[in-house]
Structures are given as C-alpha cells and as structure tokens.
Design a protein around this motif. Structure first.
Motif, PDB file in Angstrom:
ATOM      1  N   GLN A 137      17.113  70.253  -8.194  1.00 47.94           N
ATOM      2  CA  GLN A 137      16.928  69.673  -6.864  1.00 47.94           C
ATOM      3  C   GLN A 137      16.034  70.528  -5.983  1.00 47.94           C
ATOM      4  OE1 GLN A 137      19.643  71.252  -7.764  1.00 47.94           O
ATOM      5  NE2 GLN A 137      20.535  72.410  -6.078  1.00 47.94           N
ATOM      6  N   PRO A 147      12.801  60.935  -5.431  1.00 52.15           N
ATOM      7  CA  PRO A 147      14.018  61.158  -6.214  1.00 52.15           C
ATOM      8  C   PRO A 147      13.689  61.738  -7.588  1.00 52.15           C
ATOM      9  CG  PRO A 147      13.469  58.825  -6.184  1.00 52.15           C
ATOM     10  CD  PRO A 147      12.506  59.497  -5.249  1.00 52.15           C
ATOM     11  N   SER A 149      15.609  61.407 -10.305  1.00 50.61           N
ATOM     12  CA  SER A 149      16.025  60.513 -11.382  1.00 50.61           C
ATOM     13  C   SER A 149      15.433  59.113 -11.177  1.00 50.61           C
ATOM     14  CB  SER A 149      17.551  60.451 -11.451  1.00 50.61           C
ATOM     15  OG  SER A 149      18.097  59.850 -10.301  1.00 50.61           O
ATOM     16  N   THR A 165      20.925  59.201 -11.100  1.00 52.61           N
ATOM     17  CA  THR A 165      21.846  59.418  -9.973  1.00 52.61           C
ATOM     18  C   THR A 165      21.238  58.924  -8.666  1.00 52.61           C
ATOM     19  OG1 THR A 165      20.996  61.666  -9.667  1.00 52.61           O
ATOM     20  CG2 THR A 165      22.917  61.405 -11.107  1.00 52.61           C
ATOM     21  N   ALA A 167      19.186  58.731  -5.509  1.00 50.02           N
ATOM     22  CA  ALA A 167      18.507  59.739  -4.684  1.00 50.02           C
ATOM     23  C   ALA A 167      19.266  61.061  -4.633  1.00 50.02           C
ATOM     24  CB  ALA A 167      18.334  59.196  -3.257  1.00 50.02           C
ATOM     25  N   ASP A 168      20.367  61.190  -5.367  1.00 51.94           N
ATOM     26  CA  ASP A 168      21.187  62.406  -5.319  1.00 51.94           C
ATOM     27  C   ASP A 168      20.676  63.403  -6.362  1.00 51.94           C
ATOM     28  OD1 ASP A 168      23.109  64.375  -5.233  1.00 51.94           O
ATOM     29  OD2 ASP A 168      24.793  62.999  -5.091  1.00 51.94           O
ATOM     30  N   ASN A 169      19.698  64.203  -5.964  1.00 47.26           N
ATOM     31  CA  ASN A 169      19.089  65.142  -6.897  1.00 47.26           C
ATOM     32  C   ASN A 169      20.031  66.277  -7.287  1.00 47.26           C
ATOM     33  OD1 ASN A 169      16.694  63.672  -6.807  1.00 47.26           O
ATOM     34  ND2 ASN A 169      15.874  64.891  -5.124  1.00 47.26           N
ATOM     35  N   LYS A 170      20.928  66.653  -6.391  1.00 46.64           N
ATOM     36  CA  LYS A 170      21.864  67.732  -6.710  1.00 46.64           C
ATOM     37  C   LYS A 170      22.850  67.293  -7.785  1.00 46.64           C
ATOM     38  CE  LYS A 170      24.397  71.470  -4.505  1.00 46.64           C
ATOM     39  NZ  LYS A 170      24.762  72.117  -3.214  1.00 46.64           N
ATOM     40  N   HIS A 171      23.318  66.055  -7.703  1.00 48.98           N
ATOM     41  CA  HIS A 171      24.214  65.545  -8.735  1.00 48.98           C
ATOM     42  C   HIS A 171      23.471  65.404 -10.055  1.00 48.98           C
ATOM     43  CE1 HIS A 171      27.889  63.871 -10.218  1.00 48.98           C
ATOM     44  NE2 HIS A 171      27.371  62.674 -10.453  1.00 48.98           N
ATOM     45  N   TRP A 174      23.527  68.743 -11.652  1.00 43.92           N
ATOM     46  CA  TRP A 174      24.850  69.077 -12.184  1.00 43.92           C
ATOM     47  C   TRP A 174      25.089  68.420 -13.536  1.00 43.92           C
ATOM     48  CZ3 TRP A 174      29.433  66.228 -13.028  1.00 43.92           C
ATOM     49  CH2 TRP A 174      30.584  67.004 -13.224  1.00 43.92           C
TER      50      TRP A 174
END
Length: 369
Positions: A137, A147, A149, A165, A167-171, A174
């Motif tokens: 991220q 994003p 993903s 995921t 727009a959740d790049n941190k997830h 993970w």
C-alpha cells in the motif's frame, strides 16, 4: 523520449537501484542476472518516458514480493513475474501495453525488465515509491487514488492467484503477504493496473534513468580515483532528489536481524572512527531511520543509505555485518512523497516510529561527517 536499455547498462543500473533501495528491495545482483539472461535471449528493452504515454494506455507494474533475507537464498526461476502478468491480464480481459516498476530500489528495478524482455513489452521510466518500501500500500499510486487490486500473485511452481480488495490497498497487502509466506517467503506480483493518464498523475518519474545516473556516477568516480560519495551528491543535485547529507562515518558494531511475518526486521549500530559518536539504524526490509547519538538525522520517506566507505558500494540490510566500515548518507525524496497524504501512508507513523518527519536537509544539520 524513449531509449534502449542494453546488457551493458545493467551493472550501473543495479548499483544505482541498490542505493535507492535504502538497504532493501531485494538483491539487485540477482535481478541483474535475471535481466541479463532475458536480454541475451530476447534483445534490448524499450524504456518509455512517462510523458510519452497515451492517456488510455494500459500499464501493469510487476515486481517481486518477500523478505530480502529469503530472496537472498531462494532464487527465482525467472518466469514467475510473467506468470503474474498473464494472470492479471486474463482477469482484466485486456492485455497490457507496457509494464513498470512498483519501486525503483533493489531487485524490483530489474523484475519489470525481465518481464519486458520476455514479453517484448516496453517498460515505463517511473515507479510508485521513488525508493523501496516494505508494504504494497506504500505507493504514490495508491496515495493519489489508484487501487492496487485486482492483483495477481505467482509462485515458483506455476501457482497463481488473484486478490481483489477494491480500494483497500492495506487489506490487499495483508492478504498478499499471507500468500507470499505460504509460497515460501517470496512471490512475484502484478498490481496497480492503470492508464497512461494515471501514471503521469501519480508516478515518480524517470527513476530508471535516476538509478542509471547514480550507478554511473559512482563507477566513474572510482575509475578516476575521485570521491564517489561527492560524485553521487553532485549527480543527485540535478534531480528531484537534490539533497544528500553525510550522516555518519564509522564501523558497524552490532546487527540484530530476524525474519518474521514476511519481513526482515531489526537494528544495527555503528561507532564513529574516533569512538565519540554512535549511529543506530532501524529497518523493516529497508532502513527506516538513522539516529546519531540518539537524535533523528534522517527518517522515512527520505532515504537512509549505507555505503561501503571506500568504494561507496551500497550495503543491503541482509548483508550488514560486524566490522564493516561504512558511510551512511541521507537523501531527500521528491515533493510528491512529502505531502500530508503521502506521509500518512509511508511516513514514520506508518511504521510505528515515534518521530515526526523532518526533511533530511534540515534534520542532518550538525551531523558527524
């Protein structure tokens, strides 16, 4: 303006990428060997200036993911990043028009070159970190709205998987980290698929050229018996990385390093040659902060680079060892990496560091040199 990258460029590029890797990013020598073989088999690589991209061009960055300590021992076959690219193309239903680095440091300056040579795609002279960072991220792409993903991950046995995921790049990071650990600690990825217009808006420009410039400046200084660190400072002064400060000169006195949760984490200390000062480095794959006598002199996102004192050869975190004679320098990052939005993603707090970001050209005043 586009240009051709040849086998002869690779040693300088690898050296410069190791400097920009700030101790991490994976072993650029391994990447150099992979890129050399790909160029010998398929010919030179076309490098595109980001300003030349059509707005609707599809660019898919490619990279290696994993702990440098594992990458140092677990060599890739070479086809894995192409497998990741093809998996993401299939998922998107569209072929890439170009590839690009996600980071310009370490082995990940080289992985897109391997992909470019093997697929005959051009590679864009830009990246999303302007250095190396340990987590996915931590990209200027994501900071400014692209994003990461869907992303594709490929392993050495031909395995591929796609992670989405939104727009959740941190997830995304993970989940991808977990997959990478289960693939043996290293994998290859394709992510942050974007248009040419998005590249021009979000990427750090011309960082392959920058790595070449850095590596060439150090080599040429050695050849004429000049100070390679002074030559490096002069070369950078004409770029977006305009400020270099010598933070410390001395000898490595201790290294604590461990591989956990897919990262190489630890710290190193050094004593000045006169015995009067101490340096502490903390790292997570890459060097994150340099403290001299307990005072922060350079912290992420600015670059903390450990160089061998005589030849200015960059030293990675997995090869730090007791007794090395080093010069530690801090290098400023471009303005788009120092905005509040960028610092929220890859500033000191993002790594759990209890420090406020201060530009190295201000923080390094009064350091021992």
């Amino acid at each position: 303006m586009s240009w051709q990258l040849t086998e002869q460029d690779l040693p300088d590029l690898a050296r410069g990428a190791a400097v920009l890797g700030t101790g991490g990013g994976g072993d650029p020598y391994v990447g150099q060997l992979l890129a050399r073989q790909a160029i010998r088999e398929h010919g030179p690589i076309t490098v595109l200036d980001p300003d030349e991209l059509d707005d609707d061009t599809l660019v898919i960055p490619t990279a290696q993911m994993g702990a440098p300590t594992v990458v140092h021992e677990k060599l890739p076959r070479g086809s894995e990043p192409v497998d990741a690219l093809r998996a993401l193309e299939k998922h998107l239903g569209r072929a890439a028009d170009a590839t690009m680095p996600i980071e310009c440091g370490g082995i990940n300056s080289m992985i897109p070159l391997v992909v470019a040579a093997r697929t005959r795609l051009p590679v864009v002279d830009a990246d999303g970190m302007g250095r190396a960072f340990p987590e996915l991220q931590m990209e200027t792409f994501g900071v400014y709205g692209v994003p990461g993903s869907p992303m594709a991950i490929a392993g050495e046995r031909g395995e591929t998987t796609v992670i989405d995921t939104g727009a959740d790049n941190k997830h995304m990071e993970w989940l991808a980290r977990g997959v990478t650990v289960r693939l043996g600690g290293v994998a290859h990825i394709a992510e942050y698929a974007m248009t040419g217009a998005q590249v021009k808006r979000t990427a750090v420009p011309r960082t392959l050229t920058l790595a070449l410039t850095i590596g060439r400046a150090i080599r040429q200084a050695r050849e004429r018996n000049a100070d390679p660190i002074a030559a490096l400072a002069e070369a950078l002064s004409h770029t977006l990385y305009a400020h270099l400060r010598v933070l410390f000169r001395g000898k490595i006195s201790d290294v604590e390093r461990r591989t956990e949760a897919g990262f190489a984490r630890g710290r190193a200390t050094a004593q000045s040659f006169d015995g009067q000062h101490e340096l502490e480095l903390r790292f997570q794959n890459e060097n994150l902060v340099a403290l001299v006598d307990g005072t922060v002199r350079c912290v992420v996102p600015d670059l903390v680079c450990v160089l061998e004192s005589e030849q200015a050869e960059p030293i990675t975190t997995e090869t730090l060892r007791y007794g090395q004679r080093v010069t530690v320098v801090g290098i400023s990052t471009p303005a788009l990496m120092r905005t509040p939005e960028a610092l929220a993603v890859f500033g000191p707090a993002a790594f759990g560091l209890p420090y406020t970001f201060t530009p190295v050209e201000e923080a390094a005043v009064g350091t021992t040199a």
